[in-house]
Design a protein around this motif. Structure first.
Motif, PDB file in Angstrom:
ATOM      1  N   GLY A   1       0.804  -1.224   0.000  1.00  6.23           N
ATOM      2  CA  GLY A   1       0.000   0.000   0.000  1.00  6.23           C
ATOM      3  C   GLY A   1       0.833   1.267   0.000  1.00  6.23           C
ATOM      4  O   GLY A   1       0.483   2.257  -0.654  1.00  6.23           O
ATOM      5  N   MET A   2       1.960   1.239   0.712  1.00 10.05           N
ATOM      6  CA  MET A   2       2.812   2.421   0.829  1.00 10.05           C
ATOM      7  C   MET A   2       3.941   2.445  -0.201  1.00 10.05           C
ATOM      8  O   MET A   2       4.758   3.363  -0.211  1.00 10.05           O
ATOM      9  N   LYS A   3       3.997   1.424  -1.039  1.00  5.45           N
ATOM     10  CA  LYS A   3       5.055   1.306  -2.053  1.00  5.45           C
ATOM     11  C   LYS A   3       6.433   1.427  -1.401  1.00  5.45           C
ATOM     12  O   LYS A   3       7.323   2.134  -1.876  1.00  5.45           O
ATOM     13  N   ALA A   4       6.586   0.721  -0.289  1.00 12.14           N
ATOM     14  CA  ALA A   4       7.816   0.775   0.495  1.00 12.14           C
ATOM     15  C   ALA A   4       8.649  -0.480   0.265  1.00 12.14           C
ATOM     16  O   ALA A   4       8.127  -1.516  -0.156  1.00 12.14           O
ATOM     17  N   GLU A   5       9.926  -0.376   0.581  1.00 14.57           N
ATOM     18  CA  GLU A   5      10.825  -1.518   0.403  1.00 14.57           C
ATOM     19  C   GLU A   5      11.450  -1.933   1.734  1.00 14.57           C
ATOM     20  O   GLU A   5      10.976  -2.840   2.385  1.00 14.57           O
ATOM     21  N   VAL A   6      12.526  -1.277   2.138  1.00 16.15           N
ATOM     22  CA  VAL A   6      13.158  -1.614   3.411  1.00 16.15           C
ATOM     23  C   VAL A   6      13.236  -0.361   4.276  1.00 16.15           C
ATOM     24  O   VAL A   6      13.345   0.755   3.758  1.00 16.15           O
TER      25      VAL A   6
ATOM     26  N   GLU B   1      10.540 -11.646  -5.725  1.00 12.77           N
ATOM     27  CA  GLU B   1      11.059 -10.368  -5.230  1.00 12.77           C
ATOM     28  C   GLU B   1      10.171  -9.787  -4.140  1.00 12.77           C
ATOM     29  O   GLU B   1      10.663  -9.240  -3.148  1.00 12.77           O
ATOM     30  N   ALA B   2       8.845  -9.926  -4.301  1.00 17.89           N
ATOM     31  CA  ALA B   2       7.910  -9.426  -3.282  1.00 17.89           C
ATOM     32  C   ALA B   2       7.993 -10.270  -2.021  1.00 17.89           C
ATOM     33  O   ALA B   2       7.945  -9.750  -0.895  1.00 17.89           O
TER      34      ALA B   2
ATOM     35  N   ALA C   1       9.883 -10.751   3.675  1.00 14.59           N
ATOM     36  CA  ALA C   1      10.643 -11.636   4.564  1.00 14.59           C
ATOM     37  C   ALA C   1      11.803 -10.878   5.190  1.00 14.59           C
ATOM     38  O   ALA C   1      12.090 -11.030   6.385  1.00 14.59           O
ATOM     39  N   ILE C   2      12.476 -10.046   4.404  1.00 15.52           N
ATOM     40  CA  ILE C   2      13.580  -9.244   4.924  1.00 15.52           C
ATOM     41  C   ILE C   2      13.090  -8.310   6.025  1.00 15.52           C
ATOM     42  O   ILE C   2      13.715  -8.195   7.086  1.00 15.52           O
TER      43      ILE C   2
END
Length: 439
Positions: free
Chosen positions: A265-270, A386-387, A392-393
């Motif tokens: 929803g927030m288009k976030a990664e790490v 990738e998602a 998981a990370i």
């Protein structure tokens, strides 16, 4: 596998089954439909780990007409015999049986591999399956460490394989609708998101002595790359998820599902940093290693996200056992597996009444995977590797923060923490002669 499948699936009735409506179709009708599929159009499934979600994933995938189970693998002969009996009720085909997954991967009739093992096995099996030319449906969490997720992404890309991760909420329409609302801007600026799981009804896991390995169990193979230790039933089958050697507790068991929606929803990664507190507060003397109570806070720079879990209380935030809250300046969107709603802030927007879930996420998810196996259009996957790696990370970061007891900072350039103790938990040490994959 031939291109005839693409024509075959256009049939309206069969497309309904492939879309995940198979639960409403009598098994005898499904069997008749399967018989009408040309042998050249069959997709052979091999499942590794068939007690829990491996069996659920297989059962769901078999609702797609072209699929057939050609191989099963498990280290427990008792489970194997049970599943062979279950399969005989829905198909006359007798699958090949294995206790060593490497032999299953040599079976040329296997096109697709389902990985339903404990988490500590995911990386080895998935990378070996890629090398063997198989497409993969891997249970969540993708792996049991940050480093392993990175290698799994590289393996899928290197061997150009189709990999779907079992985060099936991504296939449910009400989750899609809720995420679309979040991204519409109607909530205004979203500075905070919350995720939680209050697992009411849990009881203490009693400490029990080690025992001889049960008959029919290849315990050495079950341990695989994990450290060697005597057999203890608390670490076996379902309960493995509460021990660091094999899994990450509720943080990775439920956290990956719920945190995934926030990242989406927030288009976030790490995150830039993570801090956490938690421990054995609810059942301080029981056998589990992972926290039964935990709170984690993530800083993504433009918003923060929290994760909470409680192993004993069933009433969580907003009176919901589990859920996600996107808290915007105009209102809050609440979302869980049952549905979603919007609660306005001071009448700044129109409320959205509870939108109930009406579909079967797992059936839709496995159907999506099989469709992409046929089309080879990776961009159509609902949860590509990738998602799965990304969430998981994030979940492992939460566990690393609570295990180190420190606020940890992630260096996006070096792809590691600024903290020695935290970095020691990024990459596992494989035992018993197994080698950690590296690409």
């Amino acid at each position: 596998m031939s291109t005839n499948r693409r024509v075959f699936i256009k049939n309206a009735g069969l497309a309904a089954i492939a879309a995940g409506i198979g639960t409403a179709i009598p098994m005898e009708l499904l069997a008749a439909v399967k018989k009408s599929v040309s042998p050249n159009d069959k997709i052979g499934i091999g499942v590794i780990g068939v007690k829990g979600m491996g069996w659920a994933d297989l059962s769901s995938m078999l609702k797609v007409p072209e699929t057939q189970c050609v191989a099963v693998c498990d280290i427990d002969q008792n489970i194997l015999q049970q599943r062979l009996a279950d399969l005989s009720k829905i198909s006359p085909l007798k699958p090949a049986v294995y206790t060593d997954y490497r032999k299953l991967l040599q079976n040329k009739d296997v096109d697709v591999v389902i990985i339903g093992t404990p988490d500590h096995w995911h990386c080895l099996i998935m990378t070996d399956a890629c090398a063997a030319g198989k497409d993969i449906y891997c249970e969540k969490p993708l792996a049991n460490s940050i480093y392993e997720t990175e290698q799994m992404v590289k393996a899928a890309q290197h061997y150009n394989r189709i990999v779907q991760v079992g985060q099936w909420q991504r296939s449910q329409q009400h989750f899609k609708d809720a995420i679309s609302y979040v991204q519409s801007g109607k909530l205004g600026k979203i500075a905070s998101a919350k995720t939680w799981m209050y697992r009411g009804g849990s009881v203490a896991l009693p400490v029990v002595p080690n025992t001889p390995v049960p008959a029919g169990v290849d315990y050495t193979m079950w341990l695989g790359p994990a450290r060697k230790r005597p057999f203890n039933k608390n670490r076996f089958h379902y309960e493995f998820r509460w021990f660091w050697d094999y899994a990450g507790g509720l943080m990775t068991d439920w956290g990956v599902h719920l945190i995934d929606m926030v990242l989406l929803g927030m288009k976030a990664e790490v995150p830039l940093s993570v801090m956490a507190t938690g421990g054995k507060f609810v059942f301080p003397g029981d056998a589990r290693e992972t926290p039964d109570l935990q709170t984690t806070l993530y800083d993504f720079g433009n918003f923060q996200m929290s994760w909470e879990h409680n192993m004993a209380t069933g009433v969580g935030l907003y009176n919901m056992q589990h859920g996600i809250a996107f808290i915007g300046e105009n209102g809050t969107l609440l979302l869980n597996r049952g549905g979603w709603e919007v609660r306005p802030e001071d009448k700044k927007l129109e409320p959205v009444a509870w939108q109930k879930s009406v579909d079967n996420g797992l059936n839709l998810h496995t159907s999506n995977f099989i469709n992409v196996v046929k089309s080879r259009e990776k961009e159509a996957l609902h949860c590509p590797v990738e998602a799965g790696a990304r969430v998981a990370i994030n979940s492992h970061m939460g566990n690393i923060a609570v295990r180190t007891g420190q606020k940890i900072y992630w260096d996006k350039i070096k792809n590691r923490f600024n903290n020695t103790a935290a970095n020691q938990l990024v990459k596992p040490v494989y035992q018993n002669g197994w080698k950690l994959p590296a690409f």
